[in-house]
Design an enzyme around this catalytic site. Sequence first.
Site, PDB file in Angstrom:
ATOM      1  N   ARG A 123     -17.377   9.823  12.055  1.00  0.00           N
ATOM      2  CA  ARG A 123     -17.744   9.031  10.953  1.00  0.00           C
ATOM      3  C   ARG A 123     -18.427   7.672  11.093  1.00  0.00           C
ATOM      4  O   ARG A 123     -18.432   6.666  10.322  1.00  0.00           O
ATOM      5  CB  ARG A 123     -16.510   8.725  10.148  1.00  0.00           C
ATOM      6  CG  ARG A 123     -16.049  10.127   9.680  1.00  0.00           C
ATOM      7  CD  ARG A 123     -14.991   9.976   8.417  1.00  0.00           C
ATOM      8  NE  ARG A 123     -14.388  11.303   8.112  1.00  0.00           N
ATOM      9  CZ  ARG A 123     -13.107  11.633   8.677  1.00  0.00           C
ATOM     10  NH1 ARG A 123     -12.693  11.048   9.569  1.00  0.00           N
ATOM     11  NH2 ARG A 123     -12.703  12.836   8.388  1.00  0.00           N
ATOM     12  N   LYS A 145     -32.757   3.221   8.546  1.00  0.00           N
ATOM     13  CA  LYS A 145     -33.070   4.957   8.071  1.00  0.00           C
ATOM     14  C   LYS A 145     -33.147   5.577   9.298  1.00  0.00           C
ATOM     15  O   LYS A 145     -33.708   5.387  10.409  1.00  0.00           O
ATOM     16  CB  LYS A 145     -34.663   4.721   7.429  1.00  0.00           C
ATOM     17  CG  LYS A 145     -34.497   4.476   6.070  1.00  0.00           C
ATOM     18  CD  LYS A 145     -36.018   4.884   5.465  1.00  0.00           C
ATOM     19  CE  LYS A 145     -36.154   4.371   4.111  1.00  0.00           C
ATOM     20  NZ  LYS A 145     -37.256   4.750   3.426  1.00  0.00           N
ATOM     21  N   GLU A 187     -49.501   0.452  11.654  1.00  0.00           N
ATOM     22  CA  GLU A 187     -48.145  -0.015  10.717  1.00  0.00           C
ATOM     23  C   GLU A 187     -48.223  -1.444  10.680  1.00  0.00           C
ATOM     24  O   GLU A 187     -47.764  -2.072   9.812  1.00  0.00           O
ATOM     25  CB  GLU A 187     -46.880   0.455  11.442  1.00  0.00           C
ATOM     26  CG  GLU A 187     -46.766   2.209  11.406  1.00  0.00           C
ATOM     27  CD  GLU A 187     -46.084   2.424   9.964  1.00  0.00           C
ATOM     28  OE1 GLU A 187     -45.944   1.586   9.237  1.00  0.00           O
ATOM     29  OE2 GLU A 187     -45.677   3.715   9.707  1.00  0.00           O
ATOM     30  N   LYS A 229     -40.469  -6.490   7.663  1.00  0.00           N
ATOM     31  CA  LYS A 229     -39.613  -5.694   7.422  1.00  0.00           C
ATOM     32  C   LYS A 229     -38.062  -5.941   7.025  1.00  0.00           C
ATOM     33  O   LYS A 229     -37.616  -5.670   6.128  1.00  0.00           O
ATOM     34  CB  LYS A 229     -39.551  -4.572   8.412  1.00  0.00           C
ATOM     35  CG  LYS A 229     -38.677  -3.391   8.212  1.00  0.00           C
ATOM     36  CD  LYS A 229     -39.174  -2.084   8.588  1.00  0.00           C
ATOM     37  CE  LYS A 229     -38.143  -0.997   7.986  1.00  0.00           C
ATOM     38  NZ  LYS A 229     -38.578   0.485   8.452  1.00  0.00           N
ATOM     39  N   GLU A 239     -33.650   1.131  -0.653  1.00  0.00           N
ATOM     40  CA  GLU A 239     -34.769   1.593  -1.312  1.00  0.00           C
ATOM     41  C   GLU A 239     -34.522   2.043  -2.760  1.00  0.00           C
ATOM     42  O   GLU A 239     -35.031   3.268  -3.330  1.00  0.00           O
ATOM     43  CB  GLU A 239     -35.595   2.934  -0.489  1.00  0.00           C
ATOM     44  CG  GLU A 239     -36.837   2.848  -0.985  1.00  0.00           C
ATOM     45  CD  GLU A 239     -37.748   3.743  -0.023  1.00  0.00           C
ATOM     46  OE1 GLU A 239     -37.543   3.846   1.217  1.00  0.00           O
ATOM     47  OE2 GLU A 239     -38.621   4.367  -0.488  1.00  0.00           O
ATOM     48  N   ARG A 243     -38.380  -1.973  -1.142  1.00  0.00           N
ATOM     49  CA  ARG A 243     -38.632  -1.363  -0.029  1.00  0.00           C
ATOM     50  C   ARG A 243     -39.478  -0.205  -0.051  1.00  0.00           C
ATOM     51  O   ARG A 243     -40.252   0.016   1.064  1.00  0.00           O
ATOM     52  CB  ARG A 243     -37.207  -0.506   0.414  1.00  0.00           C
ATOM     53  CG  ARG A 243     -37.276  -0.114   1.936  1.00  0.00           C
ATOM     54  CD  ARG A 243     -35.799   0.233   2.512  1.00  0.00           C
ATOM     55  NE  ARG A 243     -36.130   0.707   3.914  1.00  0.00           N
ATOM     56  CZ  ARG A 243     -35.303   0.614   4.943  1.00  0.00           C
ATOM     57  NH1 ARG A 243     -34.094  -0.012   4.630  1.00  0.00           N
ATOM     58  NH2 ARG A 243     -35.630   1.235   6.071  1.00  0.00           N
ATOM     59  N   ASN A 247     -44.011   1.793   2.286  1.00  0.00           N
ATOM     60  CA  ASN A 247     -44.813   3.085   2.236  1.00  0.00           C
ATOM     61  C   ASN A 247     -46.382   2.982   1.674  1.00  0.00           C
ATOM     62  O   ASN A 247     -46.952   3.832   1.250  1.00  0.00           O
ATOM     63  CB  ASN A 247     -44.117   4.014   1.097  1.00  0.00           C
ATOM     64  CG  ASN A 247     -42.574   4.274   1.610  1.00  0.00           C
ATOM     65  OD1 ASN A 247     -42.343   4.456   2.888  1.00  0.00           O
ATOM     66  ND2 ASN A 247     -41.709   4.176   0.545  1.00  0.00           N
ATOM     67  N   HIS A 250     -48.586   5.650   2.646  1.00  0.00           N
ATOM     68  CA  HIS A 250     -47.822   6.772   3.135  1.00  0.00           C
ATOM     69  C   HIS A 250     -48.098   8.025   2.041  1.00  0.00           C
ATOM     70  O   HIS A 250     -47.836   9.023   2.675  1.00  0.00           O
ATOM     71  CB  HIS A 250     -46.550   6.489   3.174  1.00  0.00           C
ATOM     72  CG  HIS A 250     -46.237   5.689   4.413  1.00  0.00           C
ATOM     73  ND1 HIS A 250     -46.388   4.173   4.830  1.00  0.00           N
ATOM     74  CD2 HIS A 250     -45.416   5.916   5.764  1.00  0.00           C
ATOM     75  CE1 HIS A 250     -46.309   4.136   5.953  1.00  0.00           C
ATOM     76  NE2 HIS A 250     -45.474   4.842   6.565  1.00  0.00           N
ATOM     77  N   HIS A 254     -48.917  11.343   4.195  1.00  0.00           N
ATOM     78  CA  HIS A 254     -47.887  12.481   4.286  1.00  0.00           C
ATOM     79  C   HIS A 254     -48.970  13.774   3.775  1.00  0.00           C
ATOM     80  O   HIS A 254     -48.444  14.704   4.488  1.00  0.00           O
ATOM     81  CB  HIS A 254     -46.938  12.224   3.424  1.00  0.00           C
ATOM     82  CG  HIS A 254     -45.844  11.152   3.879  1.00  0.00           C
ATOM     83  ND1 HIS A 254     -44.702  10.563   3.122  1.00  0.00           N
ATOM     84  CD2 HIS A 254     -45.645  10.693   5.105  1.00  0.00           C
ATOM     85  CE1 HIS A 254     -44.239   9.855   3.897  1.00  0.00           C
ATOM     86  NE2 HIS A 254     -44.489   9.894   5.181  1.00  0.00           N
ATOM     87  N   HIS A 268     -49.161   9.612  13.180  1.00  0.00           N
ATOM     88  CA  HIS A 268     -48.516   9.054  11.973  1.00  0.00           C
ATOM     89  C   HIS A 268     -49.173   7.617  11.688  1.00  0.00           C
ATOM     90  O   HIS A 268     -49.780   7.560  10.490  1.00  0.00           O
ATOM     91  CB  HIS A 268     -47.096   8.937  12.137  1.00  0.00           C
ATOM     92  CG  HIS A 268     -46.569   8.254  10.872  1.00  0.00           C
ATOM     93  ND1 HIS A 268     -46.434   8.939   9.625  1.00  0.00           N
ATOM     94  CD2 HIS A 268     -45.984   6.932  10.683  1.00  0.00           C
ATOM     95  CE1 HIS A 268     -45.876   7.982   8.775  1.00  0.00           C
ATOM     96  NE2 HIS A 268     -45.513   7.008   9.364  1.00  0.00           N
TER      97      HIS A 268
HETATM   98  N1  GLY Z   1     -40.625   3.268   7.277  1.00  0.00           N
HETATM   99  C1  GLY Z   1     -40.210   3.011   5.701  1.00  0.00           C
HETATM  100  C2  GLY Z   1     -38.671   2.294   5.704  1.00  0.00           C
HETATM  101  O1  GLY Z   1     -38.140   1.993   6.615  1.00  0.00           O
HETATM  102  O2  GLY Z   1     -38.200   1.645   4.569  1.00  0.00           O
END
Ligand code: GLY
Length: 373
Positions: A123, A145, A187, A229, A239, A243, A247, A250, A254, A268
Amino acid sequence: MEQTVHVDLDDRAYDVVVGPGLIAQAGQRILPFLGKRRRVAVLTDETVAALHLEHLRAGLAAEGIEMEALALPPGESTKGWPQFTRAVEWLLDKKVERNDVVIAFGGGVIGDLAGFAAAVLRRGVRFVQIPTSLLAQVDSSVGGKTGINAPQGKNLIGAFHQPTLVLADTEVLGTLEPRDFLSGYGEVVKYGLLGDADFFSWLEKNGPKLTAGDMETRVQAVARSVQMKADIVVRDETEQGDRALLNLGHTFCHALESATGYSDRLLHGEGVAIGCALAFELSARLGMCSQEDPSRVRQHLKSMNMKTDLADIPGELPDAQALLDLMAQDKKVLDGQLRFILARGIGEAFVTADVPTETVHQILQEALALRSH
Ligand code: GLY
């Protein structure tokens, strides 16, 4: 030369340290987070292991920390259930407990998979990110993430689980293939475009020094990206709003990655760069920003020898409608509405669902038409 960015998330706060030589100091940096046992479990991939694992072992051993490592196959296909199961069972076999620390040592694939393994093991155990690609240093290692891909799509299985520490050793960037470095640079540019016009101007001036390997410039670029960031993640960790600005580019990216089968036809960060150029084109077409902005974005990408246009992607691409359909499958679709990150100018991105599909179609059609000339 070293810089530290603090990610100020209450009881989940942590530091991202950026600078050369951090792997050699891994022991002293990680020791404060260990319980009584001086040992760590490292998840990595075979490529990174061959280049850097002994270096990490020595850095940890300097403080008497023992290390055991599992090296997974390199590449995006590792980021699925089979290798994830293998990693979690290996951690259990190694008797990793709640007070132990797992180390994610690699690029984005390893960081996401190892972070998710740490999130669900017993956990939740703590983990330290030691990102070895530029993309992982400026993006995926920061912000918590974690996850793996499903047959239905990328990153559809996962959890938010913040690391305890991030060590971004800028020396390892010297072992990256130039194409991988430039992909990560996509990026970096994104941060300037979404929220800091001065940083974008700085990149226009210093980009060549950065690719040539100047360490001070690399540290500054990584630290500034991470700071941006961190600021966004602190405002909106899960998000719900801001957040999504991360993107930028993106949604186009994608669709293009999916159209090229996630192959090395398009990395990417290359897709992000092309996506940013298209997002600025779309913004200008909708009268949101000046006509000069998309030209300036494309000019910088081109001057860095980066993929900039659909014409730079080798092989066949589907038509505009098929690309639009792929965009509609993106997980950032909310209540059936496609959300876009557009810009009012360089450094001024915003999120909107208010974009006429016909305009996106037109932009894609024009960009595809340029491929045949
Ligand atoms: N890579 C996008 C984020 O971490 O929200």
